[in-house]
Design an enzyme around this catalytic site. Structure first.
Site, short mmCIF file in Angstrom:
data_model
loop_
_atom_site.label_atom_id
_atom_site.label_comp_id
_atom_site.label_asym_id
_atom_site.label_seq_id
_atom_site.Cartn_x
_atom_site.Cartn_y
_atom_site.Cartn_z
N ALA A 90 4.36 -2.55 -10.53
CA ALA A 90 3.90 -3.91 -9.69
C ALA A 90 2.69 -3.84 -8.99
O ALA A 90 2.79 -4.50 -8.25
CB ALA A 90 5.21 -4.94 -9.77
N LEU A 91 0.99 -3.09 -9.20
CA LEU A 91 0.52 -2.74 -8.21
C LEU A 91 -0.58 -4.44 -7.49
O LEU A 91 -0.69 -4.67 -8.50
CB LEU A 91 -0.21 -1.70 -8.50
CG LEU A 91 0.57 -0.01 -9.36
CD1 LEU A 91 -0.76 0.52 -9.70
CD2 LEU A 91 1.19 0.31 -8.30
N HIS A 94 -1.08 -1.06 -2.77
CA HIS A 94 -0.57 0.20 -3.67
C HIS A 94 -2.67 0.61 -3.89
O HIS A 94 -2.47 2.20 -3.33
CB HIS A 94 -0.19 -0.13 -4.52
CG HIS A 94 1.29 -0.60 -4.65
ND1 HIS A 94 1.12 -1.91 -5.01
CD2 HIS A 94 2.05 0.44 -4.29
CE1 HIS A 94 2.63 -1.97 -4.94
NE2 HIS A 94 3.30 -0.85 -4.18
N LYS A 154 3.80 -0.55 5.16
CA LYS A 154 4.28 -1.72 4.81
C LYS A 154 6.48 -1.53 5.32
O LYS A 154 7.03 -2.06 5.78
CB LYS A 154 4.09 -1.97 3.55
CG LYS A 154 5.03 -2.61 3.38
CD LYS A 154 5.10 -4.25 3.31
CE LYS A 154 5.82 -5.51 3.04
NZ LYS A 154 7.15 -5.19 1.84
N SER A 195 3.20 -7.19 -1.23
CA SER A 195 3.97 -6.86 -1.87
C SER A 195 4.53 -6.77 -3.13
O SER A 195 4.26 -8.67 -4.00
CB SER A 195 5.40 -7.08 -1.00
OG SER A 195 6.57 -6.94 -1.51
N SER A 196 5.15 -6.45 -4.32
CA SER A 196 5.54 -6.59 -5.34
C SER A 196 6.49 -7.66 -5.11
O SER A 196 6.14 -8.77 -6.84
CB SER A 196 6.41 -5.57 -5.89
OG SER A 196 5.01 -4.33 -5.67
P1 AMP Z 1 6.35 -0.47 -3.09
O1 AMP Z 1 5.57 0.57 -4.58
O2 AMP Z 1 6.94 -1.11 -2.66
O3 AMP Z 1 7.37 1.33 -3.66
O4 AMP Z 1 5.03 0.66 -2.61
C1 AMP Z 1 4.55 2.22 -2.42
C2 AMP Z 1 4.04 2.64 -1.52
O5 AMP Z 1 3.34 1.12 -1.11
C3 AMP Z 1 4.60 2.67 -0.24
O6 AMP Z 1 5.07 3.63 0.34
C4 AMP Z 1 4.74 1.82 0.55
O7 AMP Z 1 5.37 1.97 1.96
C5 AMP Z 1 3.54 1.12 -0.08
N1 AMP Z 1 3.19 -0.20 0.39
C6 AMP Z 1 3.33 -1.35 -0.52
N2 AMP Z 1 3.25 -2.54 -0.26
C7 AMP Z 1 1.85 -2.30 0.90
C8 AMP Z 1 1.58 -2.75 2.25
N3 AMP Z 1 1.37 -4.63 1.98
N4 AMP Z 1 0.28 -1.94 2.43
C9 AMP Z 1 0.72 -1.02 2.60
N5 AMP Z 1 1.36 -0.04 2.15
C10 AMP Z 1 2.29 -0.22 1.09
#
Ligand code: AMP
Length: 293
Positions: A43-44, A48, A160, A196-197
């Site tokens: 859900a990029l 990401h 985050k 955020s996703s």
């Molecule tokens: P996730 O897909 O939510 O597990 O996130 C994957 C990676 O992307 C993790 O290292 C998160 O901390 C990073 N991430 C998610 N959202 C953000 C954001 N808004 N800003 C910076 N990094 C993010």
């Protein structure tokens, strides 16, 4: 961009990418014979992509994983409803010069119930780990696995998820893992909401109310600038959220940046305001680095 879903194909894709890229030079002429990993649950969004862009600065080869890890979700959490949109993710990544995308199935990642588990230690019982018991054990299990499978020089994590970042760094240090962990600042929407996703769960009213999370952090930060200490900073941040009938606070805390443990009342130095709150039914987290004088 090679998209693979099995460990065997991942190995081949990494070898092929290495053969093509290692020894390549950047525009500035330095050798970029490095591999970087970005781990995601898909859900990029631009948050990401910020990680991908930072990875590209340091490494010739960028590997991105997409996997919704069941081990890090507790009972009653959003594992089933977590957005899964591989086609859209791949479309987004096709414009990003990612070399390899690893999007495995559950059977590929956990062919059996893992018997050997990682103990994330006492810091994993606080904050996110308190509300989500077992969450960080699940996170570190999959981080360890994907690091082993991809063997990167660097792995990029977002601020985050600041507690996750701190625990991944601790694991790498305590287990002498041969990878350098790189932190990337939080990417925010124009109104301050951290990308955020899970924002896709928010109703329009909740999405508007979610702006209070960043405002709460800013209220705390402005007290820090005025020379206030951790208790007053946390209180000021919490007060912003307490005004809202749509928001229920899980925690608002000030932690020392170096340990991720609660800052003592007289603490001075690099710190972070961290918070989690339910906005309607959606649990969101956010944080902001501060300096306590
Ligand atoms: P996730 O897909 O939510 O597990 O996130 C994957 C990676 O992307 C993790 O290292 C998160 O901390 C990073 N991430 C998610 N959202 C953000 C954001 N808004 N800003 C910076 N990094 C993010």
């Amino acid at each position: 961009m090679q998209v693979v879903s099995t460990k065997a194909d991942l190995k081949k894709a990494l070898a092929a990418a290495s053969a093509g890229k290692y020894g390549a030079s950047s525009a500035h002429g330095e050798k970029l014979d490095k591999r970087a990993l970005v781990m995601t649950m898909g859900a990029l969004h631009s948050g990401h992509l910020a990680l991908v862009k930072e990875a590209q600065k340091l490494a010739a080869q960028v590997v991105l994983s997409i996997y919704v890890n069941p081990l890090q979700f507790g009972p009653g959490e959003d594992y089933e409803k977590y957005p899964r949109q591989l086609e859209a993710d791949l479309q987004l990544l096709s414009e990003q010069e990612v070399d390899v995308v690893f999007a495995p199935t559950d059977e590929e990642v956990y062919p059996r119930e893992p018997q050997v588990r990682i103990d994330p230690g006492p810091a994993a019982k606080l904050f996110e780990g308190k509300t989500r018991p077992g969450h960080f054990a699940g996170v570190l299990q999959v981080v360890q696995k994907v690091l082993q499978l991809t063997q990167p020089d660097y792995a990029f994590f977002g601020e985050k998820d600041a507690q996750q970042l701190a625990l991944v760094k601790a694991m790498v240090e305590d287990l002498n893992m041969p990878v350098e962990i790189k932190a990337v600042p939080i990417a925010r929407a124009g109104d301050g909401v951290a990308l955020s996703s899970r924002n896709s769960y928010l109703s329009p009213a909740a999405r508007t109310e979610a702006t209070l999370l960043y405002r709460a952090l800013q209220a705390g930060a402005s007290l820090a600038q005025q020379g206030e200490k951790a208790p007053a900073i946390a209180q000021a941040a919490a007060a912003v959220l307490q005004n809202s009938s749509l928001i229920k606070i899980d925690y608002v805390e000030v932690v020392e940046d170096s340990t991720f443990l609660p800052a003592a009342a007289n603490f001075q130095g690099a710190a972070r305001i961290i918070l989690a709150a339910w906005v309607e039914d959606t649990r969101l987290i956010d944080n902001l680095a501060i300096e306590i004088k």
